[in-house]
Design a protein around this motif. Structure first.
Motif, PDB file in Angstrom:
ATOM      1  N   HIS A   1       3.551  15.590 -62.359  1.00 32.44           N
ATOM      2  CA  HIS A   1       4.679  15.086 -61.562  1.00 32.44           C
ATOM      3  C   HIS A   1       5.895  15.947 -61.880  1.00 32.44           C
TER       4      HIS A   1
ATOM      5  N   SER B   1       8.285  11.911 -65.035  1.00 33.86           N
ATOM      6  CA  SER B   1       8.279  10.463 -65.239  1.00 33.86           C
ATOM      7  C   SER B   1       7.289   9.745 -64.324  1.00 33.86           C
TER       8      SER B   1
ATOM      9  N   ASN C   1       9.158  15.596 -62.098  1.00 33.69           N
ATOM     10  CA  ASN C   1      10.233  15.177 -63.006  1.00 33.69           C
ATOM     11  C   ASN C   1       9.688  14.607 -64.315  1.00 33.69           C
TER      12      ASN C   1
END
Length: 188
Positions: A93, A97, A95
């Motif tokens: 992913h 998170s 970012n």
């Protein structure tokens, strides 16, 4: 009566005898602009792993057997030798998170045959996924327009290659046992 115990037979890859994971990150720059014609593939440059040459093939518009809107992805053995490899594709992913996107995390070991060979059953020079992911989902995973696919691979450790199953033939041992047996020997 005497019994004989045979050596244990290994079926499948023994646990904990696989190599550590090798990770080859592939950057498909400008992924959104890659051709989306079904069956058209973009090849990574060759990379080396376990003494073999490999390529990652990505079909941004899907392969011929893909569902509409799906991206296909395959790992291709570019050498003329066979190898058994467990592999998976991971897209992190962007970012850090959110959920990472992963396919091939089933623990199966695939037989990659030589590049010039034809696929027979589940063995062939190329393995992957016709319906790897929705293209629209992958567009959300781009980092500055680049799709980063991590190719994770591992194989049998050296010296632990699976050996073919050859059953023991008891004829020779039976002949030796009977050779000096006064009850079963032909000559007295």
């Amino acid at each position: 009566m005497m019994s004989t115990r045979l050596e244990p037979m290994q079926i499948g890859a023994p646990p904990r005898r696989l190599s550590d994971w090798v990770i080859a990150p592939m950057h498909f720059n400008g992924f959104a602009g890659l051709p989306t014609t079904k069956g058209e593939c973009v090849k990574s440059p060759e990379f080396s792993c376990f003494g073999h040459r490999w390529r990652l093939l990505i079909y941004p518009g899907g392969d011929n057997d893909s569902n509409n809107g799906r991206v296909a992805q395959r790992l291709l053995n570019e050498t003329e030798k066979c190898i058994y490899v467990e592999f998976k594709f991971i897209i992190k992913h962007p970012n850090g998170s959110g959920l990472d996107f992963c396919r091939g995390d089933d623990g199966e070991i695939s037989k990659f045959t030589p590049k010039s060979s034809e696929a027979v059953g589940v063995a062939g020079p190329c393995h992957g996924f016709d319906n790897f992911a929705l293209r629209s989902t992958l567009l959300d995973y781009l980092v500055d327009g680049t799709l980063i696919v991590e190719v994770h691979m591992r194989t049998n450790k050296p010296g632990h290659q699976s050996s073919p199953f050859v059953p023991e033939n008891p004829t020779f041992q039976n002949m030796l046992k009977d050779f000096c047996n006064e009850e079963t020997a032909d000559v007295k």
